[in-house]
Design an enzyme around this catalytic site. Sequence first.
Site, PDB file in Angstrom:
ATOM      1  N   TYR A   1       0.809  -1.223   0.000  1.00 46.57           N
ATOM      2  CA  TYR A   1       0.000   0.000   0.000  1.00 46.57           C
ATOM      3  C   TYR A   1       0.839   1.269   0.000  1.00 46.57           C
ATOM      4  O   TYR A   1       0.303   2.370  -0.140  1.00 46.57           O
ATOM      5  CB  TYR A   1      -0.922   0.009   1.214  1.00 46.57           C
ATOM      6  CG  TYR A   1      -1.903  -1.136   1.246  1.00 46.57           C
ATOM      7  CD1 TYR A   1      -2.959  -1.204   0.347  1.00 46.57           C
ATOM      8  CD2 TYR A   1      -1.755  -2.177   2.170  1.00 46.57           C
ATOM      9  CE1 TYR A   1      -3.857  -2.265   0.369  1.00 46.57           C
ATOM     10  CE2 TYR A   1      -2.649  -3.236   2.196  1.00 46.57           C
ATOM     11  CZ  TYR A   1      -3.698  -3.274   1.295  1.00 46.57           C
ATOM     12  OH  TYR A   1      -4.576  -4.325   1.317  1.00 46.57           O
TER      13      TYR A   1
ATOM     14  N   HIS B   1      -4.474   6.044  -1.788  1.00 48.74           N
ATOM     15  CA  HIS B   1      -5.246   5.896  -0.555  1.00 48.74           C
ATOM     16  C   HIS B   1      -4.381   6.125   0.685  1.00 48.74           C
ATOM     17  O   HIS B   1      -4.920   6.325   1.784  1.00 48.74           O
ATOM     18  CB  HIS B   1      -5.855   4.493  -0.509  1.00 48.74           C
ATOM     19  CG  HIS B   1      -7.146   4.398   0.240  1.00 48.74           C
ATOM     20  ND1 HIS B   1      -8.033   5.451   0.346  1.00 48.74           N
ATOM     21  CD2 HIS B   1      -7.725   3.367   0.920  1.00 48.74           C
ATOM     22  CE1 HIS B   1      -9.090   5.077   1.054  1.00 48.74           C
ATOM     23  NE2 HIS B   1      -8.930   3.832   1.426  1.00 48.74           N
TER      24      HIS B   1
ATOM     25  N   PHE C   1      -5.472  -0.780   9.663  1.00 50.92           N
ATOM     26  CA  PHE C   1      -6.041  -0.694   8.333  1.00 50.92           C
ATOM     27  C   PHE C   1      -7.139   0.373   8.323  1.00 50.92           C
ATOM     28  O   PHE C   1      -7.727   0.723   9.341  1.00 50.92           O
ATOM     29  CB  PHE C   1      -6.563  -2.042   7.810  1.00 50.92           C
ATOM     30  CG  PHE C   1      -5.439  -2.978   7.439  1.00 50.92           C
ATOM     31  CD1 PHE C   1      -4.796  -2.858   6.219  1.00 50.92           C
ATOM     32  CD2 PHE C   1      -5.015  -3.948   8.325  1.00 50.92           C
ATOM     33  CE1 PHE C   1      -3.749  -3.706   5.877  1.00 50.92           C
ATOM     34  CE2 PHE C   1      -3.969  -4.803   7.992  1.00 50.92           C
ATOM     35  CZ  PHE C   1      -3.334  -4.682   6.773  1.00 50.92           C
TER      36      PHE C   1
ATOM     37  N   ASN D   1     -10.283   0.927   7.357  1.00 50.74           N
ATOM     38  CA  ASN D   1     -11.679   0.888   7.800  1.00 50.74           C
ATOM     39  C   ASN D   1     -11.853   0.654   9.295  1.00 50.74           C
ATOM     40  O   ASN D   1     -12.974   0.545   9.782  1.00 50.74           O
ATOM     41  CB  ASN D   1     -12.466  -0.158   7.002  1.00 50.74           C
ATOM     42  CG  ASN D   1     -11.919  -1.558   7.193  1.00 50.74           C
ATOM     43  OD1 ASN D   1     -10.932  -1.754   7.890  1.00 50.74           O
ATOM     44  ND2 ASN D   1     -12.558  -2.538   6.564  1.00 50.74           N
TER      45      ASN D   1
ATOM     46  N   ASN E   1     -14.004   5.295   4.128  1.00 51.29           N
ATOM     47  CA  ASN E   1     -14.135   4.293   5.188  1.00 51.29           C
ATOM     48  C   ASN E   1     -13.362   4.653   6.451  1.00 51.29           C
ATOM     49  O   ASN E   1     -13.793   4.340   7.563  1.00 51.29           O
ATOM     50  CB  ASN E   1     -13.682   2.924   4.671  1.00 51.29           C
ATOM     51  CG  ASN E   1     -14.672   2.331   3.700  1.00 51.29           C
ATOM     52  OD1 ASN E   1     -15.865   2.600   3.774  1.00 51.29           O
ATOM     53  ND2 ASN E   1     -14.185   1.514   2.774  1.00 51.29           N
TER      54      ASN E   1
END
Length: 290
Positions: free
Chosen positions: A18, A23, A111, A113, A157
């Site tokens: 990631y 994001h 993470f 969310n 999220n």
Amino acid sequence: MNKNVILIVGLGNVGVQYRDTRHNVGFSFLDRICEIAGIKSWNNDNYLKCEKILINAKDFLKLLSSYPTFLMQSKLLGQIHNSDNILHTFHSTMSNISDECQILFVKPTTFMNRSGESLHIIKKMFNIIKTIIIYDDLDTRFGNVLFKNSGGSGGHNGIKSINNFFKDEYMRIRIGIGANILLHSAMQDIFQKVLMDRLNFDSSFKNQTFFKIMNKTMQGEEFDFSQFHSYNKCGGLETSHYVLSKFSQKELSLLNPILEYGGISMALHIFEFLYADKMSNLDIFNIQLK
């Protein structure tokens, strides 16, 4: 007695896969501002479910002395137009800020969310006087940084999770990741082939009028206008794929200056907040790449 803490949270996902994705631009924002401030050591805290840096606020704000043009934008110092004088006044003003205030930089390791879980624990451990959350915003074009004192989740999220677990008010710093037509190679090709001979790019042209101009100029053409909406927001990709994709080379060449501008603006806001001992009147401002 617990020291007052300003909580600054960048949102993202942990893991090499990631890193440097759109994001994760909240993480990138914190990395950039900490690099500028000379802060290098992130500490993993399993109990708080985050990586964190805790630093004296005055030590962090010293970085503003390298940006006299930003200081001239300050409501407190803006009447001074000489860079030497404004630096002298800035250092004098800094002496009036409490040595007891700290800044806590946080990257949740839960993470995206579940970001709120970390903040829920942090809130119990620290005397938080102000919270700033930094995250990616798909509805804002790349190149724009929005500062707002309120707002909804916008479908993000990470913000949804924070709103579920963390009931305090917080400032939002939204980093635009939506595809910018002016930077997207596919859009540039279409401009050159179809539009450049018909559009009048004068000083009054604005991004937000693009689709009105497009509708007018494309009448009678066999062209799927919906493609522009798709490219405008997600570069023609599925939303989930686009958000988790890496920035293009053109975007990367501009990313650090954008994050630096946003980070120094945030530092200036914190300086004003601490000196005035109240919420700044900086309710919203918009940094735009045009």
